[in-house]
Design a protein around this motif. Structure first.
Motif, PDB file in Angstrom:
ATOM      1  N   VAL A  25       0.850  -1.181   0.183  1.00  0.00           N
ATOM      2  CA  VAL A  25      -0.007   0.001   0.131  1.00  0.00           C
ATOM      3  C   VAL A  25       0.941   1.321  -0.017  1.00  0.00           C
ATOM      4  O   VAL A  25       1.627   1.470   0.840  1.00  0.00           O
ATOM      5  CB  VAL A  25      -0.955   0.016   1.223  1.00  0.00           C
ATOM      6  N   ALA A  27       0.723   4.652   0.971  1.00  0.00           N
ATOM      7  CA  ALA A  27      -0.156   5.350   1.885  1.00  0.00           C
ATOM      8  C   ALA A  27      -0.151   7.014   1.579  1.00  0.00           C
ATOM      9  O   ALA A  27      -0.956   7.517   1.464  1.00  0.00           O
ATOM     10  CB  ALA A  27      -0.001   5.274   3.198  1.00  0.00           C
ATOM     11  N   ASN A  47     -11.484   8.630   3.967  1.00  0.00           N
ATOM     12  CA  ASN A  47     -10.838   7.708   4.843  1.00  0.00           C
ATOM     13  C   ASN A  47      -9.869   6.698   4.029  1.00  0.00           C
ATOM     14  O   ASN A  47      -9.946   6.172   2.861  1.00  0.00           O
ATOM     15  CB  ASN A  47     -11.825   6.473   5.524  1.00  0.00           C
ATOM     16  N   GLY A  50      -4.528   8.747   3.433  1.00  0.00           N
ATOM     17  CA  GLY A  50      -2.948   8.926   3.790  1.00  0.00           C
ATOM     18  C   GLY A  50      -2.938  10.254   4.908  1.00  0.00           C
ATOM     19  O   GLY A  50      -1.690  10.630   4.763  1.00  0.00           O
ATOM     20  N   THR A  52      -3.318  10.937   7.964  1.00  0.00           N
ATOM     21  CA  THR A  52      -2.786  10.486   9.254  1.00  0.00           C
ATOM     22  C   THR A  52      -1.235  10.112   9.066  1.00  0.00           C
ATOM     23  O   THR A  52      -0.140  10.637   9.775  1.00  0.00           O
ATOM     24  CB  THR A  52      -3.338   9.602  10.001  1.00  0.00           C
ATOM     25  N   THR A  53      -0.856   9.319   8.031  1.00  0.00           N
ATOM     26  CA  THR A  53       0.412   8.670   7.509  1.00  0.00           C
ATOM     27  C   THR A  53       1.112  10.063   7.150  1.00  0.00           C
ATOM     28  O   THR A  53       2.438  10.178   7.526  1.00  0.00           O
ATOM     29  CB  THR A  53       0.257   8.035   6.371  1.00  0.00           C
TER      30      THR A  53
HETATM   31  N1  LIG Z   1       0.961   1.081  10.206  1.00  0.00           N
HETATM   32  C1  LIG Z   1       0.299   0.888   9.093  1.00  0.00           C
HETATM   33  N2  LIG Z   1       0.541  -0.401   8.630  1.00  0.00           N
HETATM   34  C2  LIG Z   1      -0.006  -0.825   7.297  1.00  0.00           C
HETATM   35  N3  LIG Z   1      -0.842  -0.082   6.813  1.00  0.00           N
HETATM   36  C3  LIG Z   1      -1.102   1.261   7.221  1.00  0.00           C
HETATM   37  C4  LIG Z   1      -0.620   1.627   8.518  1.00  0.00           C
HETATM   38  N4  LIG Z   1      -0.920   2.984   8.437  1.00  0.00           N
HETATM   39  C5  LIG Z   1      -1.667   3.230   7.604  1.00  0.00           C
HETATM   40  N5  LIG Z   1      -1.868   2.182   6.939  1.00  0.00           N
HETATM   41  C6  LIG Z   1      -2.714   2.196   5.490  1.00  0.00           C
HETATM   42  O1  LIG Z   1      -2.196   3.524   4.724  1.00  0.00           O
HETATM   43  C7  LIG Z   1      -3.356   3.931   4.013  1.00  0.00           C
HETATM   44  C8  LIG Z   1      -3.688   5.379   4.641  1.00  0.00           C
HETATM   45  O2  LIG Z   1      -3.929   5.472   5.987  1.00  0.00           O
HETATM   46  P1  LIG Z   1      -4.085   6.732   6.816  1.00  0.00           P
HETATM   47  O3  LIG Z   1      -2.972   7.526   6.686  1.00  0.00           O
HETATM   48  O4  LIG Z   1      -4.603   6.380   8.284  1.00  0.00           O
HETATM   49  O5  LIG Z   1      -5.417   7.406   6.264  1.00  0.00           O
HETATM   50  P2  LIG Z   1      -6.366   8.518   6.977  1.00  0.00           P
HETATM   51  O6  LIG Z   1      -5.917   9.158   8.041  1.00  0.00           O
HETATM   52  O7  LIG Z   1      -6.491   9.383   5.490  1.00  0.00           O
HETATM   53  O8  LIG Z   1      -7.762   7.814   7.077  1.00  0.00           O
HETATM   54  C9  LIG Z   1      -4.617   2.882   4.396  1.00  0.00           C
HETATM   55  O9  LIG Z   1      -4.678   2.102   3.501  1.00  0.00           O
HETATM   56  C10 LIG Z   1      -4.311   2.307   5.876  1.00  0.00           C
HETATM   57  O10 LIG Z   1      -4.721   1.102   5.833  1.00  0.00           O
END
Ligand SMILES: Nc1ncnc2c1ncn2[C@@H]1O[C@H](COP(=O)(O)OP(=O)(O)O)[C@@H](O)[C@H]1O
Ligand SMILES: [Mg+2]
Length: 252
Positions: A25, A27, A47, A50, A52-53
């Protein structure tokens, strides 16, 4: 929001081709983003797009695979989070980061800037810190909860505590990850008023938020992510009617 001459042209947080993969993925996918200094910037997107990432890469919680992050022209890519905090960037978390069995005041005194245990012991609980903690607790409206254990606060009150804790470090730029998520409307109003006031006092904001009314009423500049990529940016009124944004949200 007013944009004073002294702030015009000041470089804020910028990323170039920022990329983070988790296994298969991607992100955050080559995101090149410029946030506006002295303004309220919103980062929105469906949702899993990316957001939060992206925050985690910028604030040093996780290391990006590629790309750069600069703050006020200085490269902060892959720096440890305490260095990034010291550079002037404070952040909250999508899910609160507080110590449930500590009181509200004790949570406020967990030093955000001190980097060694010795420095923490020397700093925590000084008269000056307690005074400042009380000022911020009053400012966010939780001063009456000073001696309450954090686990006994409502979710919205915990969010306010986390925000007050971020403010203790006096950051110039404040990143909030879903400040209104799960918070009741009265407290959303309070958070929104606070952001406006603090922005007028000179703080730059980067806010990830799902509540579109809040985003549209609060922000000066909106950045839209879809599947880790920037798909649109601009003033709220413009972004709201952007075809790519409507497609990302409505799947039309
Ligand atoms: N620690 C992690 N390990 C594996 N996949 C992750 C992790 N953190 C986020 N993801 C994946 O990365 C993508 C972006 O997630 P995230 O940044 O949480 O999005 P948002 O904050 O926009 O909802 C999603 O597909 C999520 O499942
Ligand atoms: Mg998120």
């Amino acid at each position: 929001m007013t944009f004073t001459d002294s702030q015009a042209g000041v470089r804020s947080l910028e990323t170039v081709q920022l990329t983070k993969r988790f296994g298969g993925v991607t992100a955050v996918d080559a995101a090149t983003v410029t946030f506006q200094h002295g303004k309220v910037n919103a980062l929105i997107g469906p949702n899993g797009s990316g957001k939060t990432t992206f925050f985690n890469c910028v604030t040093g919680m996780i290391k990006p695979d590629a790309g750069q992050v600069t703050y006020r022209g200085n490269d902060i890519t892959r720096q440890p989070s305490h260095r990034i905090a010291r550079a002037g960037i404070g952040r909250s978390f999508q899910l609160c980061r507080i110590f449930p069995r500590m009181t509200v005041l004790e949570n406020m005194l967990v030093p955000v800037r001190a980097t060694t245990l010795r420095a923490q012991l020397a700093r925590s609980g000084s008269r000056d810190d307690i005074d400042r903690a009380r000022e911020w607790m009053t400012r966010v409206g939780i001063e009456h909860l000073e001696s309450t254990e954090a686990r006994n606060l409502s979710y919205g009150q915990q969010k306010l505590l986390e925000l007050a804790g971020v403010l203790m470090a006096d950051p110039e730029t404040i990143m909030l990850d879903e400040p209104a998520g799960g918070v009741n409307p009265a407290l959303i109003g309070r958070i929104s008023t606070l952001v406006r006031q603090l922005n007028r006092e000179g703080k730059t904001f980067l806010i990830v938020e799902h509540n579109m009314d809040l985003v549209m009423s609060l922000s000066d500049h909106v950045i839209v992510f879809d599947r880790g990529r920037l798909i649109a940016e601009g003033p709220p009124a413009v972004v709201k009617t952007d075809r790519k944004v409507l497609e990302a949200y409505l799947g039309v």
